[in-house]
Scaffold this active site. Sequence first.
Site, short mmCIF file in Angstrom:
data_model
loop_
_atom_site.label_atom_id
_atom_site.label_comp_id
_atom_site.label_asym_id
_atom_site.label_seq_id
_atom_site.Cartn_x
_atom_site.Cartn_y
_atom_site.Cartn_z
N THR A 69 36.50 34.34 37.06
CA THR A 69 35.86 35.60 37.48
C THR A 69 35.92 36.66 36.38
O THR A 69 36.84 36.65 35.55
CB THR A 69 36.59 36.14 38.74
OG1 THR A 69 36.18 37.48 39.00
CG2 THR A 69 38.11 36.15 38.56
N ASP A 70 34.98 37.59 36.44
CA ASP A 70 35.00 38.71 35.47
C ASP A 70 36.22 39.61 35.69
O ASP A 70 36.58 40.41 34.82
CB ASP A 70 33.70 39.53 35.54
CG ASP A 70 33.39 40.15 36.90
OD1 ASP A 70 34.20 39.99 37.84
OD2 ASP A 70 32.33 40.79 37.03
N GLU A 71 36.88 39.48 36.86
CA GLU A 71 38.02 40.35 37.15
C GLU A 71 39.21 40.07 36.24
O GLU A 71 40.13 40.88 36.15
CB GLU A 71 38.43 40.23 38.62
CG GLU A 71 37.28 40.56 39.55
CD GLU A 71 37.71 41.10 40.90
OE1 GLU A 71 38.90 41.32 41.11
OE2 GLU A 71 36.81 41.32 41.73
N TYR A 128 44.90 39.28 43.13
CA TYR A 128 43.85 38.26 43.05
C TYR A 128 43.48 37.98 41.60
O TYR A 128 43.48 36.82 41.15
CB TYR A 128 42.60 38.71 43.83
CG TYR A 128 41.35 37.92 43.43
CD1 TYR A 128 41.20 36.60 43.81
CD2 TYR A 128 40.34 38.51 42.64
CE1 TYR A 128 40.09 35.85 43.42
CE2 TYR A 128 39.23 37.79 42.25
CZ TYR A 128 39.11 36.46 42.64
OH TYR A 128 38.01 35.72 42.25
N LYS A 149 43.92 34.52 39.21
CA LYS A 149 42.80 33.83 38.53
C LYS A 149 43.04 33.78 37.01
O LYS A 149 42.77 32.76 36.36
CB LYS A 149 41.47 34.54 38.82
CG LYS A 149 41.03 34.51 40.27
CD LYS A 149 40.74 33.12 40.81
CE LYS A 149 39.53 32.47 40.17
NZ LYS A 149 39.26 31.13 40.75
#
Length: 341
Positions: free
Chosen positions: A126-128, A151, A155
Amino acid sequence: MKNILVTGGAGFIGSNFVIHMLDKYADYNIVVYDKLTYAGNLDNLLGVQNNPRYSFVRGDICDAQMVKDTCQEHDIDTIVNFAAETHVDRSIMDPDAFVKTSVYGTYVLLEATRELGLERFHQISTDEVYGHIPAGYSSKEGDPLEPRSPYAASKASADLMVNAYFVTYGLPVTITRGSNNIGPYQYPEKVVPLFATNAIDEEPLPVYGDGRQMREYQYVVDHCEAIDVVLHKGVLGEAYNIGTGEEMENMTMVEILLDAMQMPRDLIRHVADRPGHDRRYSLNIGKIKALGWQPRHTAEEAIIKTVHWYKDNEWWWRKIKSGEFKAYYQAQYGERLADAE
Ligand code: NAD
Ligand code: DAU
């Protein structure tokens, strides 16, 4: 690549990916391996359940023996890992399952890939993982990972483990880092399906803080097509950003959504912000574009298409919203909405 294990394939993006791959490749077999948490839903796969090239196994990616047995039984050559706990707000309430599934579970899948000598392991990220990105800059794949929510940290940890297995054992891995997906079969805790279904019921739309946070809303099928491209053309050991290059404030997203539904703006409520809320994500997508992919939907088209899907598919989301969801909604929004202007 012939026999693919899609972990987390009963979730939102995973099920869209399974549908895409079965439709596009007549000689691929897909095994969905999924724990069926609150977010896993076999209704998402009704359209392929009678396809002889599809099968389903209920299992946890943290269960090493079951993962290996399933790979051997189905002669798996490729694992695509979508399995994760995925909602940032739930990770703030209770991070435990996030760490277990994304950190330990990804390690289990990497070990299975190594022990069984599989052709490929692909991690859906994810971009997060890049954290909050200041205005004027877009994240590149080699940038430092600076996750800020439990979260995002779970990741990013998985990405680091995948990279470690490439460097240490020469495992044939790739990673894709997607921006905010929207489209059919997204659990209505995420903002666009939550707001679309609330608006259908004329319920308030709880916008966190000032709503000026920036996201890249992308249509899920575009994301699935990009993953397909990386599986076939990606360079081993590399990560690829998958976004739109089009950033949008949440308030703009809400206005497009309400207009598409012909619902009034006074459904909007500004509520207490998410703790540690990342203000902006932005991806540089030059690397995936160089492989010949580009998104086929603008953010506005994606929002409108998604809203229409939720309007046309109440059979899918009404039963979700009447179950476990109610307790979650009360815990997450009860006080916030009571305190809202
Ligand atoms: P989702 O929550 O809709 O689905 C997750 C699926 O994983 C569910 O079917 C669930 O049952 C399964 N699962 C959870 N824990 C498991 C375990 N221990 N073992 C086996 N299965 C398990 O998620 P999603 O939105 O489809 O996201 C899929 C992947 O894509 C995730 O890895 C997520 O981090 C990533 N991602 C999501 C987005 C997005 O906008 N939704 C964007 C970029 C990346
Ligand atoms: O960026 C990719 C990520 O997108 C994925 O990795 C995650 O799995 C996925 O959940 C999503 O994370 P976000 O936190 O960005 O998505 P969410 O839909 O929860 O929120 C999108 C934006 O909307 C965010 O700025 C928070 C805001 N929001 C969200 C909810 C649920 C609100 O204003 N109100 C809400 O009720």
